[in-house]
Design a protein around this motif. Structure first.
Motif, PDB file in Angstrom:
ATOM      1  N   MET A 106       0.470  -1.272  -0.480  1.00 48.70           N
ATOM      2  CA  MET A 106      -0.123   0.033  -0.048  1.00 48.70           C
ATOM      3  C   MET A 106       0.346   1.156  -0.117  1.00 48.70           C
ATOM      4  O   MET A 106       2.258   1.469   1.083  1.00 48.70           O
ATOM      5  N   PRO A 107       0.989   1.898  -1.185  1.00 45.77           N
ATOM      6  CA  PRO A 107       1.523   3.483  -1.147  1.00 45.77           C
ATOM      7  C   PRO A 107       1.123   4.384   0.387  1.00 45.77           C
ATOM      8  O   PRO A 107       0.770   4.353   0.653  1.00 45.77           O
ATOM      9  N   LEU A 108       2.552   5.405   0.753  1.00 46.02           N
ATOM     10  CA  LEU A 108       2.296   5.768   1.603  1.00 46.02           C
ATOM     11  C   LEU A 108       1.652   6.883   1.450  1.00 46.02           C
ATOM     12  O   LEU A 108       1.575   7.734   0.111  1.00 46.02           O
ATOM     13  N   THR A 109       0.266   8.050   2.644  1.00 46.20           N
ATOM     14  CA  THR A 109      -0.103   9.437   1.674  1.00 46.20           C
ATOM     15  C   THR A 109       0.462  10.361   2.466  1.00 46.20           C
ATOM     16  O   THR A 109       1.451  10.203   3.432  1.00 46.20           O
ATOM     17  N   HIS A 110       0.393  11.503   2.554  1.00 43.66           N
ATOM     18  CA  HIS A 110       0.705  12.709   3.174  1.00 43.66           C
ATOM     19  C   HIS A 110      -0.571  12.454   4.738  1.00 43.66           C
ATOM     20  O   HIS A 110       0.962  13.039   6.047  1.00 43.66           O
ATOM     21  N   LYS A 111      -1.034  11.431   4.514  1.00 42.36           N
ATOM     22  CA  LYS A 111      -1.620  11.240   6.069  1.00 42.36           C
ATOM     23  C   LYS A 111      -0.938  10.295   7.035  1.00 42.36           C
ATOM     24  O   LYS A 111      -0.855  10.264   8.248  1.00 42.36           O
ATOM     25  N   ASP A 112       0.236   9.823   6.794  1.00 44.08           N
ATOM     26  CA  ASP A 112       1.042   9.145   7.097  1.00 44.08           C
ATOM     27  C   ASP A 112       2.532   9.511   7.439  1.00 44.08           C
ATOM     28  O   ASP A 112       3.057   9.366   8.717  1.00 44.08           O
ATOM     29  N   PHE A 113       2.209  11.026   6.638  1.00 41.63           N
ATOM     30  CA  PHE A 113       3.491  12.480   7.637  1.00 41.63           C
ATOM     31  C   PHE A 113       3.333  12.878   8.283  1.00 41.63           C
ATOM     32  O   PHE A 113       3.679  14.152   8.708  1.00 41.63           O
ATOM     33  N   GLU A 114       1.691  13.124   8.721  1.00 44.22           N
ATOM     34  CA  GLU A 114       1.408  14.042   9.767  1.00 44.22           C
ATOM     35  C   GLU A 114       1.581  13.778  10.606  1.00 44.22           C
ATOM     36  O   GLU A 114       1.753  13.320  11.580  1.00 44.22           O
ATOM     37  N   LEU A 115       2.182  15.191  11.284  1.00 44.54           N
ATOM     38  CA  LEU A 115       2.528  15.050  12.892  1.00 44.54           C
ATOM     39  C   LEU A 115       1.305  15.081  14.102  1.00 44.54           C
ATOM     40  O   LEU A 115       0.843  15.759  13.342  1.00 44.54           O
ATOM     41  N   GLU A 116       1.179  14.760  15.011  1.00 48.05           N
ATOM     42  CA  GLU A 116       0.815  15.334  15.958  1.00 48.05           C
ATOM     43  C   GLU A 116       0.358  17.087  16.772  1.00 48.05           C
ATOM     44  O   GLU A 116       1.645  16.928  16.994  1.00 48.05           O
ATOM     45  N   GLN A 117      -0.174  17.335  16.933  1.00 48.76           N
ATOM     46  CA  GLN A 117      -0.136  18.383  17.428  1.00 48.76           C
ATOM     47  C   GLN A 117       0.218  19.295  18.955  1.00 48.76           C
ATOM     48  O   GLN A 117      -0.038  18.616  19.237  1.00 48.76           O
ATOM     49  N   SER A 118       1.185  19.918  18.836  1.00 48.96           N
ATOM     50  CA  SER A 118       1.588  19.851  20.082  1.00 48.96           C
ATOM     51  C   SER A 118       0.748  21.050  21.052  1.00 48.96           C
ATOM     52  O   SER A 118       0.403  21.657  20.565  1.00 48.96           O
ATOM     53  N   PRO A 119       0.680  20.333  22.722  1.00 49.34           N
ATOM     54  CA  PRO A 119      -0.785  21.555  23.126  1.00 49.34           C
ATOM     55  C   PRO A 119       0.519  22.933  23.097  1.00 49.34           C
ATOM     56  O   PRO A 119       1.814  22.957  23.417  1.00 49.34           O
ATOM     57  N   TRP A 120      -0.396  23.601  23.950  1.00 44.42           N
ATOM     58  CA  TRP A 120       0.551  25.607  23.647  1.00 44.42           C
ATOM     59  C   TRP A 120       0.100  25.822  25.323  1.00 44.42           C
ATOM     60  O   TRP A 120      -0.961  25.373  25.713  1.00 44.42           O
ATOM     61  N   LEU A 121       1.139  26.369  25.625  1.00 45.83           N
ATOM     62  CA  LEU A 121       1.302  26.934  26.383  1.00 45.83           C
ATOM     63  C   LEU A 121       0.132  28.216  26.801  1.00 45.83           C
ATOM     64  O   LEU A 121      -0.888  28.686  27.481  1.00 45.83           O
ATOM     65  N   VAL A 122       0.537  29.428  26.167  1.00 46.20           N
ATOM     66  CA  VAL A 122       0.068  30.179  25.337  1.00 46.20           C
ATOM     67  C   VAL A 122      -0.697  29.892  23.691  1.00 46.20           C
ATOM     68  O   VAL A 122       0.243  29.527  23.051  1.00 46.20           O
ATOM     69  N   ASP A 123      -1.981  29.460  23.996  1.00 42.75           N
ATOM     70  CA  ASP A 123      -2.113  29.166  22.237  1.00 42.75           C
ATOM     71  C   ASP A 123      -1.478  29.980  21.309  1.00 42.75           C
ATOM     72  O   ASP A 123      -1.688  31.632  21.296  1.00 42.75           O
ATOM     73  N   THR A 124      -0.641  29.343  20.393  1.00 41.72           N
ATOM     74  CA  THR A 124      -0.179  29.694  19.251  1.00 41.72           C
ATOM     75  C   THR A 124       1.723  31.473  19.141  1.00 41.72           C
ATOM     76  O   THR A 124       1.521  31.637  18.228  1.00 41.72           O
ATOM     77  N   MET A 125       1.632  31.255  20.824  1.00 43.20           N
ATOM     78  CA  MET A 125       3.195  32.230  21.259  1.00 43.20           C
ATOM     79  C   MET A 125       4.139  31.098  22.108  1.00 43.20           C
ATOM     80  O   MET A 125       4.953  31.060  21.556  1.00 43.20           O
ATOM     81  N   ILE A 126       3.592  30.624  23.124  1.00 36.56           N
ATOM     82  CA  ILE A 126       4.123  29.298  23.469  1.00 36.56           C
ATOM     83  C   ILE A 126       3.703  28.364  24.047  1.00 36.56           C
ATOM     84  O   ILE A 126       2.499  27.709  24.264  1.00 36.56           O
ATOM     85  N   PRO A 127       4.992  27.594  23.097  1.00 37.81           N
ATOM     86  CA  PRO A 127       4.351  26.096  23.254  1.00 37.81           C
ATOM     87  C   PRO A 127       5.055  25.341  24.028  1.00 37.81           C
ATOM     88  O   PRO A 127       5.592  25.163  25.447  1.00 37.81           O
ATOM     89  N   PHE A 128       3.678  24.482  24.927  1.00 39.87           N
ATOM     90  CA  PHE A 128       3.719  23.819  26.455  1.00 39.87           C
ATOM     91  C   PHE A 128       5.148  22.928  26.397  1.00 39.87           C
ATOM     92  O   PHE A 128       5.845  21.823  25.448  1.00 39.87           O
ATOM     93  N   GLY A 129       6.107  23.107  27.409  1.00 44.08           N
ATOM     94  CA  GLY A 129       6.884  22.887  27.607  1.00 44.08           C
ATOM     95  C   GLY A 129       8.413  22.991  27.094  1.00 44.08           C
ATOM     96  O   GLY A 129       9.201  23.041  27.248  1.00 44.08           O
ATOM     97  N   ALA A 130       8.396  24.243  26.232  1.00 43.58           N
ATOM     98  CA  ALA A 130       9.220  24.685  25.406  1.00 43.58           C
ATOM     99  C   ALA A 130       9.943  25.854  26.987  1.00 43.58           C
ATOM    100  O   ALA A 130       9.514  26.378  28.119  1.00 43.58           O
TER     101      ALA A 130
END
Length: 71
Positions: free
Chosen positions: A1-25
């Protein structure tokens, strides 16, 4: 079965402050003297501790420790 773009999607990182500071950064605010960095950091800390939005961005509530080595 060939790979698709869905096989390469990363999990969304949680945010401490949405779109400003990633959680744990690690982050640092850098600006000239007198540009309210301490006030900005204190306001951010209060918002995280209270779970209230910071500058209109949703916040993940959590514990806060402030270590100020200058003032």
């Amino acid at each position: 079965m060939p790979l698709t773009h869905k096989d390469f999607e990363l999990e969304q990182s949680p945010w401490l402050v949405d779109t400003m500071i990633p959680f744990g950064a690690k982050c640092m605010d850098i600006a000239p003297e007198g540009s309210y960095k301490t006030i900005w950091g204190a306001a951010l800390s209060v918002c995280v501790a209270a779970g209230k939005p910071f500058l209109g961005h949703p916040v993940t509530q959590g514990n806060v420790v402030i270590i100020d080595e200058e003032t």
